[in-house]
Scaffold this active site. Structure first.
Site, PDB file in Angstrom:
ATOM      1  N   LEU A  10       0.542  -1.085   0.319  1.00 47.15           N
ATOM      2  CA  LEU A  10      -0.437  -0.143   0.034  1.00 47.15           C
ATOM      3  C   LEU A  10       0.935   1.146   0.042  1.00 47.15           C
ATOM      4  O   LEU A  10       1.733   0.685   0.387  1.00 47.15           O
ATOM      5  CB  LEU A  10      -0.966  -0.300   1.365  1.00 47.15           C
ATOM      6  CG  LEU A  10      -1.811  -0.714   1.375  1.00 47.15           C
ATOM      7  CD1 LEU A  10      -2.847  -0.722   2.618  1.00 47.15           C
ATOM      8  CD2 LEU A  10      -3.355  -0.825   0.473  1.00 47.15           C
ATOM      9  N   ASP A  11       0.945   1.867  -0.861  1.00 47.72           N
ATOM     10  CA  ASP A  11       1.872   3.310  -0.621  1.00 47.72           C
ATOM     11  C   ASP A  11       1.488   4.238   0.496  1.00 47.72           C
ATOM     12  O   ASP A  11       0.601   3.722   0.891  1.00 47.72           O
ATOM     13  CB  ASP A  11       1.609   4.231  -2.160  1.00 47.72           C
ATOM     14  CG  ASP A  11       0.114   4.809  -2.214  1.00 47.72           C
ATOM     15  OD1 ASP A  11      -0.595   5.100  -1.313  1.00 47.72           O
ATOM     16  OD2 ASP A  11      -0.688   4.581  -3.707  1.00 47.72           O
ATOM     17  N   GLU A  12       2.104   5.147   0.594  1.00 43.90           N
ATOM     18  CA  GLU A  12       2.853   5.760   1.870  1.00 43.90           C
ATOM     19  C   GLU A  12       1.249   6.411   2.164  1.00 43.90           C
ATOM     20  O   GLU A  12       0.607   6.411   3.075  1.00 43.90           O
ATOM     21  CB  GLU A  12       3.443   7.152   1.171  1.00 43.90           C
ATOM     22  CG  GLU A  12       3.891   7.949   3.202  1.00 43.90           C
ATOM     23  CD  GLU A  12       5.031   8.370   2.438  1.00 43.90           C
ATOM     24  OE1 GLU A  12       5.497   9.050   3.014  1.00 43.90           O
ATOM     25  OE2 GLU A  12       5.704   8.579   1.188  1.00 43.90           O
TER      26      GLU A  12
ATOM     27  N   ARG B  12      -0.146   2.169  -8.207  1.00 45.47           N
ATOM     28  CA  ARG B  12      -1.427   3.022  -7.707  1.00 45.47           C
ATOM     29  C   ARG B  12      -2.626   2.850  -8.922  1.00 45.47           C
ATOM     30  O   ARG B  12      -2.767   3.827  -8.907  1.00 45.47           O
ATOM     31  CB  ARG B  12      -0.743   4.372  -7.642  1.00 45.47           C
ATOM     32  CG  ARG B  12       0.379   4.995  -6.843  1.00 45.47           C
ATOM     33  CD  ARG B  12       0.709   5.790  -7.167  1.00 45.47           C
ATOM     34  NE  ARG B  12       0.504   7.471  -6.844  1.00 45.47           N
ATOM     35  CZ  ARG B  12      -0.456   7.525  -5.663  1.00 45.47           C
ATOM     36  NH1 ARG B  12       1.128   7.327  -4.417  1.00 45.47           N
ATOM     37  NH2 ARG B  12      -0.765   9.003  -5.207  1.00 45.47           N
TER      38      ARG B  12
ATOM     39  N   SER C 220      -2.143   5.482   1.693  1.00 45.80           N
ATOM     40  CA  SER C 220      -2.576   4.674   2.035  1.00 45.80           C
ATOM     41  C   SER C 220      -3.166   3.947   2.847  1.00 45.80           C
ATOM     42  O   SER C 220      -1.889   4.301   3.742  1.00 45.80           O
ATOM     43  CB  SER C 220      -3.155   3.466   0.948  1.00 45.80           C
ATOM     44  OG  SER C 220      -3.066   4.314  -1.072  1.00 45.80           O
TER      45      SER C 220
END
Length: 190
Positions: free
Chosen positions: A46-48, A148, A50
């Site tokens: 999960l990106d930063e 993403r 999210s």
């Protein structure tokens, strides 16, 4: 040889889905939330920006199984504006997004509007409020995971993502975990 260990975590907003970060800018990492055993790896990322359900394991084979296209990943997404039925249908049928400098048509997915705002822990960084216009929530379930991807999908149909929370991976649900909470589990039934 010891048995593998498996964990579920509510990854908070602002944390990276990794344990080591070698660039100069300081970042918040998963190891700050719990004393994970050596060789623990995040399954997917999960990106930063999210948050939500992240599975971790010491079993590389389990990681391969969960990341496969056979396992659904469900996200609750807050978007800018009141999402239309037309936009939801476009999401369901696949949309063109940019990936690795090329156009990519996403696979068909499940998508629907959430009638009630989900109850998640307060985020560290406030999302703009209703004075800046309405927002809406939807559920998107995909079985692929390009960089993403969900954010790019909602943007492609004219409704940029404001908040993204993964709530399910296969049969594993976020349930009522608090942001940053970690639970060790026997294994994953995905």
């Amino acid at each position: 040889m010891s048995a593998h260990q498996h964990f579920i975590i509510y990854k908070p907003y602002g944390y990276l889905s990794q344990f080591i970060y070698e660039l100069k800018r300081p970042k918040k990492l998963l190891g700050e939330l719990y004393d994970f055993p050596e060789n623990t790896m995040a399954i997917g990322r999960l990106d930063e920006d999210s948050e939500g359900l992240l599975l971790l394991t010491t079993d590389g084979m389990m990681s391969e199984i969960v990341r496969s296209k056979k396992v659904d990943k469900e996200y609750y997404v807050q978007v800018d504006g009141l999402i239309t039925d037309t936009a939801i249908e476009e999401l369901k049928n696949g949309v063109l997004i940019g990936f690795n400098g090329k156009k990519y048509l996403t696979r068909k997915c499940q998508a629907h509007r959430l009638e009630e705002e989900p109850q998640f822990p307060q985020r560290a960084k406030k999302i703009r409020d209703e004075r800046h216009g309405p927002t809406s929530w939807l559920s998107i379930t995909i079985n692929e995971g390009k960089f993403r991807q969900v954010r790019k999908m909602t943007s492609a149909v004219g409704f940029p993502t404001l908040r993204l929370v993964r709530v399910r991976v296969g049969e594993v649900h976020l349930n009522n975990l608090d942001a940053g909470e970690v639970v060790e589990v026997e294994g994953f039934c995905v």
